[in-house]
Design an enzyme around this catalytic site. Structure first.
Site, PDB file in Angstrom:
ATOM      1  N   ARG A 190      48.691  -6.671 -19.247  1.00  0.00           N
ATOM      2  CA  ARG A 190      47.520  -5.786 -19.384  1.00  0.00           C
ATOM      3  C   ARG A 190      47.734  -4.775 -20.506  1.00  0.00           C
ATOM      4  O   ARG A 190      46.785  -4.392 -21.177  1.00  0.00           O
ATOM      5  CB  ARG A 190      47.205  -5.117 -18.054  1.00  0.00           C
ATOM      6  CG  ARG A 190      46.701  -6.157 -17.058  1.00  0.00           C
ATOM      7  CD  ARG A 190      46.283  -5.586 -15.745  1.00  0.00           C
ATOM      8  NE  ARG A 190      46.004  -6.669 -14.803  1.00  0.00           N
ATOM      9  CZ  ARG A 190      45.844  -6.507 -13.498  1.00  0.00           C
ATOM     10  NH1 ARG A 190      45.927  -5.300 -12.976  1.00  0.00           N
ATOM     11  NH2 ARG A 190      45.591  -7.537 -12.727  1.00  0.00           N
ATOM     12  N   GLU A 192      41.764 -22.559  -1.587  1.00  0.00           N
ATOM     13  CA  GLU A 192      41.201 -22.258  -2.915  1.00  0.00           C
ATOM     14  C   GLU A 192      41.405 -23.432  -3.864  1.00  0.00           C
ATOM     15  O   GLU A 192      40.519 -23.804  -4.636  1.00  0.00           O
ATOM     16  CB  GLU A 192      41.932 -21.053  -3.532  1.00  0.00           C
ATOM     17  CG  GLU A 192      41.355 -19.705  -3.245  1.00  0.00           C
ATOM     18  CD  GLU A 192      40.158 -19.400  -4.129  1.00  0.00           C
ATOM     19  OE1 GLU A 192      39.694 -20.278  -4.879  1.00  0.00           O
ATOM     20  OE2 GLU A 192      39.664 -18.258  -4.055  1.00  0.00           O
ATOM     21  N   ARG A 203      41.807  -5.511  -9.011  1.00  0.00           N
ATOM     22  CA  ARG A 203      41.260  -6.863  -8.970  1.00  0.00           C
ATOM     23  C   ARG A 203      41.339  -7.496  -7.577  1.00  0.00           C
ATOM     24  O   ARG A 203      41.162  -8.695  -7.418  1.00  0.00           O
ATOM     25  CB  ARG A 203      42.003  -7.747  -9.963  1.00  0.00           C
ATOM     26  CG  ARG A 203      41.923  -7.281 -11.400  1.00  0.00           C
ATOM     27  CD  ARG A 203      42.108  -8.453 -12.345  1.00  0.00           C
ATOM     28  NE  ARG A 203      42.636  -8.113 -13.639  1.00  0.00           N
ATOM     29  CZ  ARG A 203      41.997  -7.432 -14.592  1.00  0.00           C
ATOM     30  NH1 ARG A 203      40.786  -6.967 -14.379  1.00  0.00           N
ATOM     31  NH2 ARG A 203      42.564  -7.196 -15.747  1.00  0.00           N
ATOM     32  N   TYR A 212      56.601 -17.303 -21.450  1.00  0.00           N
ATOM     33  CA  TYR A 212      56.883 -16.603 -22.710  1.00  0.00           C
ATOM     34  C   TYR A 212      58.275 -16.966 -23.236  1.00  0.00           C
ATOM     35  O   TYR A 212      58.599 -16.662 -24.373  1.00  0.00           O
ATOM     36  CB  TYR A 212      56.753 -15.085 -22.510  1.00  0.00           C
ATOM     37  CG  TYR A 212      55.371 -14.686 -22.020  1.00  0.00           C
ATOM     38  CD1 TYR A 212      54.317 -14.534 -22.913  1.00  0.00           C
ATOM     39  CD2 TYR A 212      55.108 -14.523 -20.657  1.00  0.00           C
ATOM     40  CE1 TYR A 212      53.044 -14.211 -22.471  1.00  0.00           C
ATOM     41  CE2 TYR A 212      53.841 -14.202 -20.194  1.00  0.00           C
ATOM     42  CZ  TYR A 212      52.813 -14.046 -21.106  1.00  0.00           C
ATOM     43  OH  TYR A 212      51.547 -13.749 -20.657  1.00  0.00           O
ATOM     44  N   SER A 264      54.018 -12.241 -17.345  1.00  0.00           N
ATOM     45  CA  SER A 264      54.590 -11.203 -18.199  1.00  0.00           C
ATOM     46  C   SER A 264      55.639 -10.348 -17.493  1.00  0.00           C
ATOM     47  O   SER A 264      56.679 -10.024 -18.073  1.00  0.00           O
ATOM     48  CB  SER A 264      53.470 -10.314 -18.750  1.00  0.00           C
ATOM     49  OG  SER A 264      52.712  -9.740 -17.702  1.00  0.00           O
ATOM     50  N   LYS A 302      45.358 -17.565  -8.046  1.00  0.00           N
ATOM     51  CA  LYS A 302      45.837 -16.450  -8.852  1.00  0.00           C
ATOM     52  C   LYS A 302      45.871 -15.227  -7.953  1.00  0.00           C
ATOM     53  O   LYS A 302      44.845 -14.832  -7.386  1.00  0.00           O
ATOM     54  CB  LYS A 302      44.887 -16.237 -10.013  1.00  0.00           C
ATOM     55  CG  LYS A 302      45.243 -15.044 -10.858  1.00  0.00           C
ATOM     56  CD  LYS A 302      44.418 -15.011 -12.109  1.00  0.00           C
ATOM     57  CE  LYS A 302      44.751 -13.786 -12.930  1.00  0.00           C
ATOM     58  NZ  LYS A 302      43.930 -13.733 -14.129  1.00  0.00           N
ATOM     59  N   CYS A 306      38.475 -15.949 -19.538  1.00  0.00           N
ATOM     60  CA  CYS A 306      38.235 -14.815 -18.654  1.00  0.00           C
ATOM     61  C   CYS A 306      37.481 -13.781 -19.457  1.00  0.00           C
ATOM     62  O   CYS A 306      37.484 -13.810 -20.683  1.00  0.00           O
ATOM     63  CB  CYS A 306      39.551 -14.231 -18.148  1.00  0.00           C
ATOM     64  SG  CYS A 306      39.288 -13.084 -16.772  1.00  0.00           S
ATOM     65  N   CYS A 334      37.009  -8.904 -14.704  1.00  0.00           N
ATOM     66  CA  CYS A 334      36.960 -10.312 -15.111  1.00  0.00           C
ATOM     67  C   CYS A 334      35.548 -10.898 -15.085  1.00  0.00           C
ATOM     68  O   CYS A 334      35.357 -12.090 -15.355  1.00  0.00           O
ATOM     69  CB  CYS A 334      37.903 -11.136 -14.245  1.00  0.00           C
ATOM     70  SG  CYS A 334      39.623 -10.567 -14.356  1.00  0.00           S
ATOM     71  N   CYS A 376      37.993 -10.378 -18.891  1.00  0.00           N
ATOM     72  CA  CYS A 376      38.634  -9.055 -18.816  1.00  0.00           C
ATOM     73  C   CYS A 376      39.189  -8.562 -20.150  1.00  0.00           C
ATOM     74  O   CYS A 376      39.264  -7.361 -20.375  1.00  0.00           O
ATOM     75  CB  CYS A 376      39.713  -9.023 -17.732  1.00  0.00           C
ATOM     76  SG  CYS A 376      41.143 -10.053 -18.077  1.00  0.00           S
ATOM     77  N   LYS A 399      49.886 -18.670  -9.907  1.00  0.00           N
ATOM     78  CA  LYS A 399      50.245 -17.559 -10.771  1.00  0.00           C
ATOM     79  C   LYS A 399      50.339 -16.286  -9.954  1.00  0.00           C
ATOM     80  O   LYS A 399      49.418 -16.008  -9.192  1.00  0.00           O
ATOM     81  CB  LYS A 399      49.154 -17.426 -11.827  1.00  0.00           C
ATOM     82  CG  LYS A 399      49.294 -16.262 -12.754  1.00  0.00           C
ATOM     83  CD  LYS A 399      48.178 -16.290 -13.728  1.00  0.00           C
ATOM     84  CE  LYS A 399      48.256 -15.040 -14.542  1.00  0.00           C
ATOM     85  NZ  LYS A 399      47.014 -14.694 -15.106  1.00  0.00           N
TER      86      LYS A 399
END
Ligand code: PBG
Length: 327
Positions: A209, A237, A221, A317, A278, A199, A119, A129, A121, A252
């Site tokens: 971020r 998509e 976005r 994570y 996150s 996404k 990406c 992005c 971004c 996501k």
């Protein structure tokens, strides 16, 4: 036949019976661990994400070794460059931090999959992005078609550095096809694409971020990431990405979109990855730190639920903790 002939509790009576009829498993090999790599010489903590740091390349290599030793299949890499510009040129620079991290990890842990996020971004000074354009009436938007060659070029740079899988997360239309053609032309016909195919424009990316310093400096976005309200569109998509050459699809965030994971798995029959993002991680860590939940139980239940919804692969994570609990 219903009660009393049927007693559902019979098969719940002992751990052995429950194990025998368990439908869904979670193994370390199903998991991918995200790592943030920066150009500073020290680790830097991320406030909202206890246990996750921004890492110098050498520390990222150490984390990758640890992940591999725990049986985790791969790492997803995010680069945080020292300098950002309008085009995001550090994304494809041969000596950019992301390329350095890819080759260092591949050299040290060859059997661990190295999957850089693709990406712009994290690399653009405006945090969007793709590259920006101003329309006649003065509105600034991300220029879809002009961003494609930059994304394709970044994919080739990542493959040249040794990436095992390319994972575009930008949500430009046509980027999977553009990346596929560029990889093929550069001699990387065997490098798979794991597309962030659905996404969503999600508030759950907040801590990321902060970590990647990639909050858009103006606007948001929603002009390219999906509306959280749309399920049919997510399927559409995803199938478009399959047509363009995606080998693995991604949903996501994960937990608020379990229905979408299920629908895409059913409709595509393609391996599906879910990104436990996150914000999902931060909520669990905060509640656990406050003593409100049992972290281990919540994490394992969450990963099981994401797998049950149809995800073959989970980016999380929690990967290292989960892998050690599962041993
Ligand atoms: C880059 C990207 C983002 C995430 C993964 N890749 C941020 C965004 O789109 O704003 C989020 C991951 C997370 O929250 O853990 N586009």
């Amino acid at each position: 036949m219903s009660f009393p002939a049927t007693r559902m509790r019979r098969l719940r009576a002992t751990p052995a019976l429950r194990g025998l009829v368990r439908e869904t498993t979670v193994e370390a090999g199903d998991l991918l661990l995200p790592l943030f790599v920066h150009t500073e010489s020290e680790r830097a903590p991320i406030d909202a994400m206890p246990g996750v740091d921004r890492l110098p390349v050498a520390e990222a290599v150490a984390e990758a070794r640890e992940a591999h030793a725990l049986g985790i299949s791969g790492v997803v890499l995010f680069g945080i460059p020292a300098t950002k510009d309008a085009e995001g040129s550090q994304a494809w620079a041969a000596d950019g931090v992301i390329q350095e991290a890819i080759s260092a990890i591949k050299a040290a842990v060859p059997n661990l999959l190295v999957i850089p996020d693709l990406c712009l971004c994290e690399y653009t000074d405006h945090g969007h992005c793709g590259i920006l354009q101003s329309t006649a009436d003065g509105v600034t938007t991300v220029d879809n078609d002009a961003s494609l060659p930059l994304l394709a070029r970044t994919a080739v740079a990542q493959a040249q550095a040794g990436a095992d899988v390319i994972a575009p997360s930008d949500m430009m239309d046509g980027r999977v096809g553009a990346i596929r053609r560029a990889l093929d032309d550069a001699g990387f016909a065997d490098t798979p694409i794991m597309s962030y195919s659905s996404k969503f424009a999600s508030a759950f990316y907040g801590p990321f971020r902060e970590a990647a310093d990639s909050t858009p400096s103006n606007g948001d976005r929603r002009g390219y990431q999906m509306d959280p309200a749309n399920g049919d569109e997510a399927v559409r998509e995803s199938l478009l990405d399959v047509d363009e050459g995606a080998d693995i699809l991604m949903v996501k965030p994960a937990l608020p979109y379990l229905d979408v994971i299920w629908r895409i798995k059913e409709a595509s029959q393609v391996p599906v990855c879910a990104y436990n993002v996150s914000g999902e991680y931060a909520m669990v860590k905060a509640a656990a730190a406050a003593g409100h939940i049992d972290e281990r139980a919540v994490v394992l239940e969450t990963l099981t639920a994401i797998r049950r919804a149809g995800a073959d692969i989970v980016i999380t994570y929690h990967a290292k903790d989960a892998a050690s609990w599962l041993q």
